[in-house]
Design an enzyme around this catalytic site. Structure first.
Site, PDB file in Angstrom:
ATOM      1  NE  ARG A   1     -10.315   6.951   6.149  1.00  0.00           N
ATOM      2  CZ  ARG A   1      -9.406   7.843   5.791  1.00  0.00           C
ATOM      3  NH1 ARG A   1      -9.521   9.073   6.215  1.00  0.00           N
ATOM      4  NH2 ARG A   1      -8.388   7.522   5.021  1.00  0.00           N
TER       5      ARG A   1
ATOM      6  CD  GLU B   1      -2.787   1.241   2.495  1.00  0.00           C
ATOM      7  OE1 GLU B   1      -2.655   0.381   3.383  1.00  0.00           O
ATOM      8  OE2 GLU B   1      -3.647   2.121   2.542  1.00  0.00           O
TER       9      GLU B   1
ATOM     10  CB  SER C   1     -12.054   4.674   0.666  1.00  0.00           C
ATOM     11  OG  SER C   1     -11.900   4.555   2.066  1.00  0.00           O
ATOM     12  N   GLY C   2      -9.254   6.382   1.231  1.00  0.00           N
ATOM     13  CA  GLY C   2      -8.491   7.611   1.453  1.00  0.00           C
ATOM     14  C   GLY C   2      -9.236   8.810   2.010  1.00  0.00           C
ATOM     15  N   GLY C   3     -10.496   8.622   2.397  1.00  0.00           N
ATOM     16  CA  GLY C   3     -11.266   9.753   2.912  1.00  0.00           C
ATOM     17  C   GLY C   3     -12.445  10.095   2.003  1.00  0.00           C
TER      18      GLY C   3
ATOM     19  CE  LYS D   1      -5.898  -0.459   1.631  1.00  0.00           C
ATOM     20  NZ  LYS D   1      -6.580  -1.058   2.767  1.00  0.00           N
TER      21      LYS D   1
HETATM   22  C1  5MM Z   1      -8.126   1.040   8.549  1.00  0.00           C
HETATM   23  O1  5MM Z   1      -6.990   1.925   8.688  1.00  0.00           O
HETATM   24  C2  5MM Z   1      -5.735   1.337   8.309  1.00  0.00           C
HETATM   25  C3  5MM Z   1      -4.719   1.467   9.393  1.00  0.00           C
HETATM   26  O2  5MM Z   1      -4.438   2.802   9.691  1.00  0.00           O
HETATM   27  P1  5MM Z   1      -3.469   3.199  10.930  1.00  0.00           P
HETATM   28  O3  5MM Z   1      -2.389   2.181  11.039  1.00  0.00           O
HETATM   29  O4  5MM Z   1      -3.007   4.561  10.559  1.00  0.00           O
HETATM   30  O5  5MM Z   1      -4.334   3.219  12.153  1.00  0.00           O
HETATM   31  C4  5MM Z   1      -5.266   1.965   6.976  1.00  0.00           C
HETATM   32  O6  5MM Z   1      -4.014   1.519   6.585  1.00  0.00           O
HETATM   33  C5  5MM Z   1      -6.283   1.557   5.944  1.00  0.00           C
HETATM   34  O7  5MM Z   1      -6.239   0.170   5.775  1.00  0.00           O
HETATM   35  C6  5MM Z   1      -6.040   2.185   4.585  1.00  0.00           C
HETATM   36  O8  5MM Z   1      -5.612   3.518   4.669  1.00  0.00           O
HETATM   37  C7  5MM Z   1      -7.346   2.161   3.809  1.00  0.00           C
HETATM   38  O9  5MM Z   1      -8.343   2.772   4.580  1.00  0.00           O
HETATM   39  P2  5MM Z   1      -9.251   3.872   3.927  1.00  0.00           P
HETATM   40  O10 5MM Z   1     -10.085   4.395   5.079  1.00  0.00           O
HETATM   41  O11 5MM Z   1      -8.339   4.902   3.329  1.00  0.00           O
HETATM   42  O12 5MM Z   1     -10.068   3.154   2.887  1.00  0.00           O
END
Ligand code: 5MM
Length: 338
Positions: A294, A177, A261-263, A219
């Site tokens: 998210r 990712e 999804s990134g926000g 990812k």
């Molecule tokens: C779910 O959040 C994941 C872990 O984040 P932290 O280690 O910062 O707490 C994060 O890596 C997440 O899997 C990805 O960013 C994808 O999540 P989104 O919300 O961007 O789809």
């Protein structure tokens, strides 16, 4: 581990129009989220929330894998069934976040580096024994004035490639990712330029570290303008920029690409994915799917709010988002499904 087995796992992660549920928030991120929603920030509440997610009836129709954090992979349901067992019985592959988060990159103001490589082999062996079959590592690339720097991109992709090689050594599929953040007022063109640069550097490094591309999942972020950019783009444009950027930079040997999804809102993330499939479906050399955090968990977490009596309604909300993204993977999503 034979490369064929890694490929089979990677393909299973993107099979049947399904995607991945990212539920691997670190304790700190999860607590931050809970605090915003007035949910007590305790291990028990984090456990209860994750139990709600993975016991959602029918989840496996749309979700092929779930990414857990270290705390969550060790947890059980209230009647003492390990979460890993719940997932395996549902035929949802167990994933684990193995990075240890980001810190400031010394010498590079405003830029981040991800930690977690030390002792990773040993941790990987333990996770494999616990049932994990894929593992995620997130690198963060920030767009800003004179950044990202090459130094930051190179350091991050080197770590991603080293982690991916270790995963494969232990029979675990790396979910790589490299996230180019949406924060900022940059244009969609800038996001594309930086994402392409990062992906070229990443695949070059994966090649140097002898990572088998047939046994990994990428990812990435979608190609979108910065959230504060005055020029936002329509769904078709985002789909067009994203697919073209990936076609130019991701080898066809990679079995699957699952977006973060990134926000983006849940609905927008579904609309973008759907447009990619309906406009480019037959041209895609890899399976294109979702690995949203998210965009799948909202509004389920708000509906739950830490209250047991809201469990069923929250699970319905999660299922709804998962089902809509699965429809998007067929190019069958429409506004009416909302
Ligand atoms: C779910 O959040 C994941 C872990 O984040 P932290 O280690 O910062 O707490 C994060 O890596 C997440 O899997 C990805 O960013 C994808 O999540 P989104 O919300 O961007 O789809």
């Amino acid at each position: 581990m034979k490369s064929k087995e890694l490929t089979e796992i990677a393909l299973a992660l993107v099979a049947k129009d399904g995607g991945i549920l990212a539920m691997d928030e670190s304790i700190a991120s999860c607590n931050k989220l809970f605090a915003k929603l007035n949910i007590p920030q305790t291990e028990e509440y984090r456990r209860a929330y994750r139990q709600l997610l993975i016991t959602t009836p029918g989840l496996a129709r749309f979700i092929n894998g779930a990414i857990l954090s270290d705390e969550t992979i060790h947890q059980q349901t209230e009647d003492h069934i390990p979460f890993t067992e719940i997932l395996s019985k549902a035929e949802i592959l167990v994933g684990i976040k193995v990075d240890l988060g980001t810190i400031d990159l010394p010498g590079f103001p405003g830029e981040k580096i991800t930690e977690g490589l030390d002792g990773l082999g040993e941790r990987m062996a333990n996770y494999y024994n616990m049932g994990a079959r894929f593992a995620k590592w997130r690198a963060v690339i920030t767009i800003g004035e004179n950044i990202p720097s090459w130094g930051c991109i190179e350091a991050n992709v080197h770590l991603l490639a080293r982690y991916a090689a270790i995963c494969q050594e232990y029979g675990i599929v790396p979910m790589v990712e490299p996230e180019v953040l949406m924060e900022g007022d940059h244009s969609i063109e800038k996001c594309r330029e930086v994402t392409a640069k990062t992906l070229y550097a990443l695949f070059n490094e994966l090649y140097k570290q002898r990572v088998d591309l047939r046994g990994l999942i990428l990812k990435p972020n979608m190609i979108v303008p910065g959230v504060d950019s005055p020029v936002q783009k329509d769904i078709e444009t985002v789909a067009d920029f994203t697919v073209n950027c990936l076609l130019e930079s991701v080898p066809a040997a990679v079995p699957g690409i699952t977006f973060l999804s990134g926000g983006q809102s849940g609905k927008l993330a579904s609309q973008h994915l759907n447009a990619m499939h309906s406009n480019f479906g037959p041209l895609l050399p890899w399976k294109l799917s979702f690995s949203y955090g998210r965009a799948l968990q909202y509004p389920a977490i708000e509906i739950w709010g830490g209250k047991k009596e809201n469990t069923e309604a929250a699970q319905q909300a999660l299922l709804h988002r998962a089902s809509n993204n699965s429809a998007a993977n067929r190019g069958d999503y429409s506004e009416s499904l909302e």
